[in-house]
Design a protein around this motif. Structure first.
Motif, short mmCIF file in Angstrom:
data_model
loop_
_atom_site.label_atom_id
_atom_site.label_comp_id
_atom_site.label_asym_id
_atom_site.label_seq_id
_atom_site.Cartn_x
_atom_site.Cartn_y
_atom_site.Cartn_z
N ALA A 272 0.86 -1.19 0.00
CA ALA A 272 0.00 0.00 0.00
C ALA A 272 0.89 1.24 0.00
CB ALA A 272 -0.90 0.01 1.22
N VAL A 273 0.45 2.25 -0.73
CA VAL A 273 1.17 3.53 -0.78
C VAL A 273 0.29 4.59 -0.14
CG1 VAL A 273 2.10 5.32 -2.29
CG2 VAL A 273 2.43 2.91 -2.86
N THR A 274 0.87 5.34 0.78
CA THR A 274 0.11 6.42 1.41
C THR A 274 1.06 7.59 1.70
OG1 THR A 274 -1.44 6.95 3.19
CG2 THR A 274 0.41 5.55 3.79
N SER A 275 0.58 8.54 2.49
CA SER A 275 1.43 9.66 2.90
C SER A 275 1.16 9.94 4.36
CB SER A 275 1.10 10.91 2.08
OG SER A 275 -0.14 11.43 2.52
N VAL A 276 2.07 10.66 5.00
CA VAL A 276 1.89 10.98 6.41
C VAL A 276 0.60 11.79 6.59
CG1 VAL A 276 3.38 13.04 6.27
CG2 VAL A 276 3.05 11.91 8.47
N PHE B 128 -2.45 5.67 7.66
CA PHE B 128 -2.87 4.30 7.38
C PHE B 128 -3.42 3.72 8.67
CE2 PHE B 128 -2.84 0.13 5.45
CZ PHE B 128 -3.08 0.46 4.12
N THR B 129 -4.74 3.52 8.68
CA THR B 129 -5.43 3.17 9.93
C THR B 129 -5.63 1.66 10.05
OG1 THR B 129 -7.54 3.32 8.81
CG2 THR B 129 -6.75 5.33 9.88
N ASP C 258 -7.16 -3.87 8.05
CA ASP C 258 -8.15 -4.95 8.09
C ASP C 258 -8.72 -5.25 6.71
OD1 ASP C 258 -7.71 -5.15 10.75
OD2 ASP C 258 -9.52 -4.05 11.36
N ALA C 259 -8.81 -4.21 5.85
CA ALA C 259 -9.40 -4.39 4.51
C ALA C 259 -8.44 -5.11 3.55
CB ALA C 259 -9.78 -3.03 3.94
N LEU C 260 -7.18 -5.28 3.96
CA LEU C 260 -6.17 -5.82 3.04
C LEU C 260 -5.46 -7.03 3.67
CD1 LEU C 260 -4.77 -2.32 2.06
CD2 LEU C 260 -6.17 -3.78 0.61
N GLY D 38 7.44 11.46 9.05
CA GLY D 38 6.70 11.15 10.28
C GLY D 38 5.89 9.88 10.12
N HIS D 39 5.68 9.17 11.25
CA HIS D 39 4.80 8.00 11.17
C HIS D 39 3.70 8.05 12.23
CE1 HIS D 39 7.50 6.63 14.30
NE2 HIS D 39 8.50 6.56 13.45
N ASP D 40 3.42 9.25 12.73
CA ASP D 40 2.41 9.38 13.77
C ASP D 40 1.00 9.13 13.26
OD1 ASP D 40 3.42 11.80 12.52
OD2 ASP D 40 1.92 12.92 13.66
N THR D 41 0.77 9.15 11.96
CA THR D 41 -0.57 8.87 11.43
C THR D 41 -0.67 7.45 10.86
OG1 THR D 41 0.11 9.82 9.32
CG2 THR D 41 -1.09 11.28 10.85
N LEU D 42 0.41 6.68 11.00
CA LEU D 42 0.39 5.29 10.52
C LEU D 42 0.23 4.40 11.75
CD1 LEU D 42 3.59 5.54 8.25
CD2 LEU D 42 1.22 6.04 7.59
N ASP D 43 -0.69 3.44 11.70
CA ASP D 43 -0.89 2.58 12.86
C ASP D 43 0.19 1.50 12.88
OD1 ASP D 43 -1.74 0.87 14.85
OD2 ASP D 43 -3.86 1.27 14.47
N LEU D 44 1.33 1.84 13.48
CA LEU D 44 2.48 0.92 13.48
C LEU D 44 2.21 -0.33 14.31
CD1 LEU D 44 5.60 3.27 13.75
CD2 LEU D 44 4.46 2.40 11.70
N ARG D 45 1.38 -0.17 15.36
CA ARG D 45 1.06 -1.35 16.17
C ARG D 45 0.31 -2.39 15.34
NH1 ARG D 45 1.20 -0.84 21.96
NH2 ARG D 45 1.88 1.28 22.33
#
Ligand SMILES: O=CC(=O)O
Length: 321
Positions: free
Chosen positions: A50-54, A58-59, A64-66, A78-85
């Motif tokens: 998947a390709v996204t941006s900060v 990426f929630t 779950d959809a992929l 930054g990765h504060d908007t990517l759900d790393l967990r």
């Protein structure tokens, strides 16, 4: 069964990037699909990247959809908007675009520092609106050269900011969670002590829950009436209400802010504060750096599809944080 798509792209990263990626692999350009990802469940089953941006993030629900997802390649450092967990729980690798933007973000930190200290934005308005002729001499401002520079977060961007201090004959100290033994700069174990020592405090640490409101009322008071706060990191790191109150009362001398707690905003609460210079979250926004960031996302995607490895993965310790 072969996948209909190799890659899902959450948002456009500019026509050049979009066309180049679409020419090199099978891309679902999700922002063009009003039906949403759920409508593609069959075609997305074997999709790997998947390709996204900060900015778009990426929630967990995107993960779950992929079900076949193996890697997320994000534009931005930054990765504060990517759900790393969520990614770590499924062993999904994540890349960002470090290094290529350090210089431009550091340059903007200095532009804001200089603007807040020397009032360049205010002076520009002064001349263009006829106040120079009408009111005469522009008020004196704050000296920059030879002062003390404090850096909160001596990572790659913090280092680039600190290096520039040498050109202004500044002594530099920093605060991190732990000292960097190889660093030529002095370490302050307490952020409040760093702020009390510094004339200029530049925020360059990561965003997210761990650093929320690290720059609080006490740190701001320590920086003091002659001090200037610069933030090119994330609005969340600074307690904005405390900063505003201190700027209004004169307990804080000035600020240069590329990032705010709410974005975008018209920042009406700052409108009357000439000692504050604002920019609309554009640290990396030069033609050259934006092109380099897009190139790095492209290289990460194509490398992963070819070898199963990312070029600039988020380190494991940050994936677990
Ligand atoms: O804020 C921008 C980035 O994280 O690259």
């Amino acid at each position: 069964m072969t996948a209909a798509y190799d890659v899902v792209q959450v948002a456009s990263l500019g026509p050049q990037f979009d066309e180049r990626l679409a020419a090199s692999c099978r891309v679902l350009q999700a922002w063009r699909e009003p039906r949403g990802l759920a409508a593609f469940s069959e075609e997305l089953r074997g999709l790997r990247v998947a390709v996204t941006s900060v900015r778009h993030g990426f929630t967990r629900s995107m993960f779950d959809a992929l079900p076949g997802l193996q890697a997320v390649c994000s534009w931005g450092v930054g990765h504060d908007t990517l759900d790393l967990r969520a990614a770590a729980a499924r062993g999904i690798r994540v890349s960002v675009t470090p290094d290529v933007l350090d210089d431009c973000v550091a340059d903007l930190a200095w532009a804001l520092l200089l603007s807040a200290a020397r009032r360049t934005a205010v002076g520009d308005r002064y001349v263009k609106t006829g106040q120079w002729r009408a009111l005469g001499q522009f008020p004196v401002a704050t000296r920059v050269s030879g002062k003390r520079l404090g850096v909160l977060g001596l990572g790659r961007i913090g280092e680039a900011i600190a290096r520039r201090g040498a050109g202004f004959d500044m002594e530099v100290r920093y605060h991190n969670r732990s000292p960097r033994p190889q660093s030529p700069y002095g370490y302050e174990a307490s952020l409040t002590d760093l702020a009390a020592w510094a004339d200029f405090l530049v925020v360059a640490c990561v965003g997210g829950a761990a650093t929320r409101h690290l720059v609080d009322a006490q740190v701001i008071r320590a920086l003091g009436p002659q001090g200037i706060l610069v933030n090119i990191a994330r609005g969340s790191v600074v307690d904005q209400a405390a900063a505003l109150a201190a700027l209004r009362s004169g307990e804080l001398g000035g600020a240069g802010l590329d990032v705010l707690e709410q974005e975008p905003t018209d920042a009406a609460e700052f409108a009357e504060l000439d000692q504050v210079s604002l920019m609309p979250h554009v640290g990396s926004a030069t033609r050259e750096t934006r092109a380099a960031m897009a190139e790095l996302v492209y290289d990460n995607v194509t490398e992963f599809l070819r070898t199963g490895r990312l070029l600039t993965p988020v380190p494991d310790r940050e994936m677990q944080a």
